[in-house]
Design an enzyme around this catalytic site. Sequence first.
Site, mmCIF file in Angstrom:
data_model
loop_
_atom_site.group_PDB
_atom_site.id
_atom_site.type_symbol
_atom_site.label_atom_id
_atom_site.label_comp_id
_atom_site.label_asym_id
_atom_site.label_seq_id
_atom_site.Cartn_x
_atom_site.Cartn_y
_atom_site.Cartn_z
ATOM 1 N N PHE A 117 0.829 -1.258 -0.058
ATOM 2 C CA PHE A 117 0.079 0.084 -0.125
ATOM 3 C C PHE A 117 0.847 1.123 0.030
ATOM 4 O O PHE A 117 2.104 1.081 0.344
ATOM 5 C CB PHE A 117 -0.928 -0.018 1.322
ATOM 6 C CG PHE A 117 -2.021 -0.876 1.085
ATOM 7 C CD1 PHE A 117 -3.283 -0.168 0.548
ATOM 8 C CD2 PHE A 117 -2.065 -2.145 0.973
ATOM 9 C CE1 PHE A 117 -4.598 -1.023 0.426
ATOM 10 C CE2 PHE A 117 -3.109 -2.929 0.625
ATOM 11 C CZ PHE A 117 -4.193 -2.379 0.390
ATOM 12 N N CYS A 118 0.437 2.021 -0.813
ATOM 13 C CA CYS A 118 1.292 3.383 -0.655
ATOM 14 C C CYS A 118 0.851 4.847 -1.264
ATOM 15 O O CYS A 118 -0.553 4.806 -1.445
ATOM 16 C CB CYS A 118 2.579 3.169 -1.691
ATOM 17 S SG CYS A 118 1.821 1.785 -2.836
ATOM 18 N N THR A 119 1.583 5.713 -1.317
ATOM 19 C CA THR A 119 1.264 7.376 -1.737
ATOM 20 C C THR A 119 2.268 7.401 -2.784
ATOM 21 O O THR A 119 3.368 7.348 -2.391
ATOM 22 C CB THR A 119 0.968 8.034 -0.487
ATOM 23 O OG1 THR A 119 0.467 7.592 0.151
ATOM 24 C CG2 THR A 119 0.705 9.429 -1.227
ATOM 25 N N ASN A 124 5.809 7.063 -0.956
ATOM 26 C CA ASN A 124 5.780 6.071 0.473
ATOM 27 C C ASN A 124 5.335 4.812 -0.055
ATOM 28 O O ASN A 124 4.495 4.596 -0.699
ATOM 29 C CB ASN A 124 4.874 6.605 1.462
ATOM 30 C CG ASN A 124 5.593 7.841 2.470
ATOM 31 O OD1 ASN A 124 6.447 8.237 2.136
ATOM 32 N ND2 ASN A 124 4.630 8.145 3.270
#
Length: 360
Positions: A121-123, A139
């Site tokens: 999961f990330c941005t 991230n």
Amino acid sequence: MARNLLVFLVALVLGLFCHVAVSDHMVQAPRYTVNLDISPEARWNDLLHHWNLTEYRARITKAIEQYVPAAAWDIIGDLVSTLDQYLPAPYAQEIQGIAKTVGLEVGQITALNILYDVSAFCTSIVAQDSNGTIWHARNLDYELGDILRNITVIVDFQVRGKTVYTTTSYAGHVGAFTGQKPHAFTVTINERDQGNIADNIMELLNALVLKKSAFVSFMLRDALSNDATYQEALNRLITKEEIAPVYYTIAGIRPDEGAVITRDHAKALDVWMLDEPNGRWYLLETNYDHWEPPPKDDDRRDPGNKAMLAVGQDDINDKTLMKVLSVKPVLNGHTTYTTIMSAAQPDVFNTHTRFIDSNE
Ligand SMILES: *[C@@H]1O[C@H](CO)[C@@H](O)[C@H](O)[C@H]1NC(C)=O
Ligand SMILES: *[C@@H]1O[C@H](CO)[C@@H](O)[C@H](O)[C@H]1NC(C)=O
Ligand SMILES: *[C@@H]1O[C@H](CO)[C@@H](O)[C@H](O)[C@H]1NC(C)=O
């Protein structure tokens, strides 16, 4: 003299406090070279030997036992004996070489690489500053974060001593979720499938056996190895068939070269582009389709957008992007690392491992 000394001491003390406040939760990731001139089986050896392999084996075995379901092992077992048929060169050979070097089974290293493809999961953010410079920051959040922070690495892939592309990866992962082709493009992957890890692994294995599609983290490395320009990489990521539905964020070197591609297995569902003349000077993607509202229990998008707008287009740079990616919950207990890149300025590429109290 005394005054200078005093100034120096004050600066030192302030510096120490700043250091504690910021880098308490941030550690520079180590940077290693992988030499593409040597055989795929041998090229990861030097990097791997920076770890105590006894501890490495324990760490990896724990991750695999925790997340790879028993039902997957039969399929993995079948795959492994003919790995070269299912994974394209050089990935099968690299996995075989890594298994031999660290003293684990080929099946375990294959499982590890599969695990990376299904649980991130990330941005990701691509932004154009007021001068037309393109920046890209991300991230990467993982449920198995505790295991991964210690093996987070920056890898310079070199040919004849020259870096042809750079990734942030985990020691033992032959694909990548974050990469840069200098003076051409940068690219990151965010997960899109929202099932549980075990289901995702089974789905991915079945797709691999039936269709021989590509792992998404190999797709990213394929783009870095083969594509010379932003446009070529964009086309690959839009059109090539792959295993897992994902979001690719890609950034180039010229104004308006930035896009978030929403993918399913077969093709792109949507390509969301920078459009600075009309006010769209940045794109921010977490793990949800950008045209739908994010779920209430995992909204990293709205806090991220708020932080970007607070910085503003005039002040976008590596330091302010780091601040945006340090706003909670954009930064959260699962965040393993932050990478900041700008393909036109390849020396900007840097990665910090992130630590945060998980009860925050
Ligand atoms: C590697 O780690 C193991 C387990 O913690 C330890 O017993 C061993 O001495 C370490 N080896 C080296 C070379 O540091
Ligand atoms: C834009 O360029 C000017 C002049 O070169 C420089 O002072 C400024 O820092 C740059 N701004 C950004 C956001 O890079
Ligand atoms: C792993 O990370 C922790 C936390 O920073 C650190 O204390 C430990 O020494 C690291 N272990 C290795 C093997 O690098």
